[in-house]
Write a protein that holds these residues in place. Structure first.
Motif, PDB file in Angstrom:
ATOM      1  N   ASN A 105       0.792  -1.223   0.000  1.00 12.84           N
ATOM      2  CA  ASN A 105       0.000   0.000   0.000  1.00 12.84           C
ATOM      3  C   ASN A 105       0.831   1.284   0.000  1.00 12.84           C
ATOM      4  O   ASN A 105       0.272   2.368  -0.057  1.00 12.84           O
ATOM      5  CB  ASN A 105      -0.962   0.017   1.193  1.00 12.84           C
ATOM      6  N   MET A 106       2.143   1.173   0.037  1.00 10.59           N
ATOM      7  CA  MET A 106       2.995   2.365   0.027  1.00 10.59           C
ATOM      8  C   MET A 106       3.780   2.504  -1.268  1.00 10.59           C
ATOM      9  O   MET A 106       4.693   3.305  -1.369  1.00 10.59           O
ATOM     10  CB  MET A 106       3.956   2.312   1.218  1.00 10.59           C
ATOM     11  N   GLY A 107       3.433   1.705  -2.270  1.00  8.07           N
ATOM     12  CA  GLY A 107       4.129   1.779  -3.546  1.00  8.07           C
ATOM     13  C   GLY A 107       5.354   0.904  -3.627  1.00  8.07           C
ATOM     14  O   GLY A 107       6.118   0.980  -4.591  1.00  8.07           O
ATOM     15  N   GLY A 108       5.555   0.050  -2.649  1.00  9.78           N
ATOM     16  CA  GLY A 108       6.702  -0.845  -2.658  1.00  9.78           C
ATOM     17  C   GLY A 108       6.419  -2.076  -3.504  1.00  9.78           C
ATOM     18  O   GLY A 108       5.271  -2.504  -3.639  1.00  9.78           O
ATOM     19  N   SER A 124      14.220  -5.186  -4.039  1.00  8.41           N
ATOM     20  CA  SER A 124      13.002  -4.587  -3.499  1.00  8.41           C
ATOM     21  C   SER A 124      13.101  -3.101  -3.784  1.00  8.41           C
ATOM     22  O   SER A 124      14.185  -2.516  -3.709  1.00  8.41           O
ATOM     23  CB  SER A 124      12.878  -4.830  -1.997  1.00  8.41           C
ATOM     24  N   SER A 125      11.978  -2.488  -4.129  1.00  8.52           N
ATOM     25  CA  SER A 125      11.979  -1.085  -4.528  1.00  8.52           C
ATOM     26  C   SER A 125      10.877  -0.317  -3.834  1.00  8.52           C
ATOM     27  O   SER A 125       9.837  -0.865  -3.472  1.00  8.52           O
ATOM     28  CB  SER A 125      11.772  -0.973  -6.040  1.00  8.52           C
ATOM     29  N   MET A 126      11.127   0.979  -3.690  1.00  8.44           N
ATOM     30  CA  MET A 126      10.130   1.926  -3.212  1.00  8.44           C
ATOM     31  C   MET A 126      10.168   3.062  -4.217  1.00  8.44           C
ATOM     32  O   MET A 126      11.112   3.865  -4.203  1.00  8.44           O
ATOM     33  CB  MET A 126      10.450   2.414  -1.802  1.00  8.44           C
ATOM     34  N   THR A 130      15.767   1.393  -5.685  1.00  6.32           N
ATOM     35  CA  THR A 130      15.869  -0.063  -5.729  1.00  6.32           C
ATOM     36  C   THR A 130      17.063  -0.497  -4.888  1.00  6.32           C
ATOM     37  O   THR A 130      18.125   0.102  -4.957  1.00  6.32           O
ATOM     38  CB  THR A 130      16.035  -0.555  -7.177  1.00  6.32           C
ATOM     39  N   MET A 131      16.847  -1.547  -4.089  1.00  6.77           N
ATOM     40  CA  MET A 131      17.895  -2.075  -3.219  1.00  6.77           C
ATOM     41  C   MET A 131      18.048  -3.573  -3.423  1.00  6.77           C
ATOM     42  O   MET A 131      17.081  -4.252  -3.790  1.00  6.77           O
ATOM     43  CB  MET A 131      17.544  -1.805  -1.761  1.00  6.77           C
ATOM     44  N   GLN A 132      19.238  -4.081  -3.157  1.00  8.16           N
ATOM     45  CA  GLN A 132      19.474  -5.511  -3.160  1.00  8.16           C
ATOM     46  C   GLN A 132      18.822  -6.093  -1.901  1.00  8.16           C
ATOM     47  O   GLN A 132      18.880  -5.480  -0.828  1.00  8.16           O
ATOM     48  CB  GLN A 132      20.966  -5.828  -3.176  1.00  8.16           C
ATOM     49  N   ASP A 133      18.221  -7.249  -2.032  1.00  6.58           N
ATOM     50  CA  ASP A 133      17.500  -7.879  -0.927  1.00  6.58           C
ATOM     51  C   ASP A 133      17.962  -9.327  -0.801  1.00  6.58           C
ATOM     52  O   ASP A 133      17.899 -10.077  -1.773  1.00  6.58           O
ATOM     53  CB  ASP A 133      15.998  -7.823  -1.214  1.00  6.58           C
ATOM     54  N   THR A 134      18.469  -9.695   0.365  1.00  5.44           N
ATOM     55  CA  THR A 134      18.821 -11.082   0.677  1.00  5.44           C
ATOM     56  C   THR A 134      18.072 -11.457   1.942  1.00  5.44           C
ATOM     57  O   THR A 134      18.217 -10.801   2.974  1.00  5.44           O
ATOM     58  CB  THR A 134      20.336 -11.255   0.894  1.00  5.44           C
ATOM     59  N   THR A 135      17.258 -12.502   1.837  1.00  2.00           N
ATOM     60  CA  THR A 135      16.412 -12.916   2.954  1.00  2.00           C
ATOM     61  C   THR A 135      16.618 -14.403   3.220  1.00  2.00           C
ATOM     62  O   THR A 135      16.552 -15.213   2.300  1.00  2.00           O
ATOM     63  CB  THR A 135      14.931 -12.629   2.643  1.00  2.00           C
ATOM     64  N   THR A 136      16.879 -14.735   4.488  1.00  2.00           N
ATOM     65  CA  THR A 136      17.118 -16.119   4.898  1.00  2.00           C
ATOM     66  C   THR A 136      16.084 -16.509   5.940  1.00  2.00           C
ATOM     67  O   THR A 136      15.795 -15.742   6.857  1.00  2.00           O
ATOM     68  CB  THR A 136      18.536 -16.264   5.482  1.00  2.00           C
TER      69      THR A 136
END
Length: 166
Positions: A105-108, A124-126, A130-136
């Motif tokens: 809802n915030m444009g992300g 992931s972007s807003m 744009t940013m690099q995203d690493t999720t574990t």
């Protein structure tokens, strides 16, 4: 507010990528079968959000719900007091990888992939940022999962820690 996007992404992905109990007849199948246990009811998530963009560090609360949608895909709806997001998780036979797309809802928005269903990478972007995203992800118990997300290369860079319980 923008920090909530990343908390939402972390919560949704955490709940969607961990191994599960045996599948039911109405669950996802094949490579997506390990995510079946998510469909049993809502998850309560707590995210530690770092200090970002002039805002102090804080803790966010959210609720994640899951359903199966066409294409053997899991749809996750995440809602907190200041944000809402939708996430779709699937597996591509063509690329032999898991994928996740999101918007809020915030444009992300974001898109990440994984070869093992546990560590996802992408962006992931807003808006234009744009940013690099690493999720574990880690499953601590049948009703408890954790998410460690690192965003880098943008103004909202930081590390987010999420715990979801059922």
């Amino acid at each position: 507010m923008r920090k909530s996007l990343y908390a939402a992404v972390a919560c949704a992905m955490a709940a969607c990528v961990l191994y599960s109990s045996p599948a039911r007849a109405d669950d996802v199948t094949g490579k997506m079968a390990p995510m079946s246990y998510l469909l049993s009811g809502p998850w309560n998530c707590t995210t530690s959000v770092p200090a970002l963009a002039g805002q102090p560090a804080r803790t966010d609360q959210s609720t994640a719900t899951f359903e199966i949608v066409p294409g053997n895909v899991v749809h996750n709806h995440l809602r907190g007091s200041a944000f809402a997001g939708d996430f779709y998780l699937g597996y591509s036979e063509r690329t032999s990888s898991y994928w996740q797309s999101s918007s809020d809802n915030m444009g992300g928005y974001g898109f990440l992939t994984s070869t093992d269903g546990k560590t996802y990478t992408g962006t992931s972007s807003m808006g234009p940022v744009t940013m690099q995203d690493t999720t574990t992800y880690a499953k601590l118990a049948p009703n408890k999962i954790t998410v460690h997300e690192v965003l880098s290369g943008g103004i909202l860079a930081g590390t987010f820690e999420t715990v979801c319980t059922q």
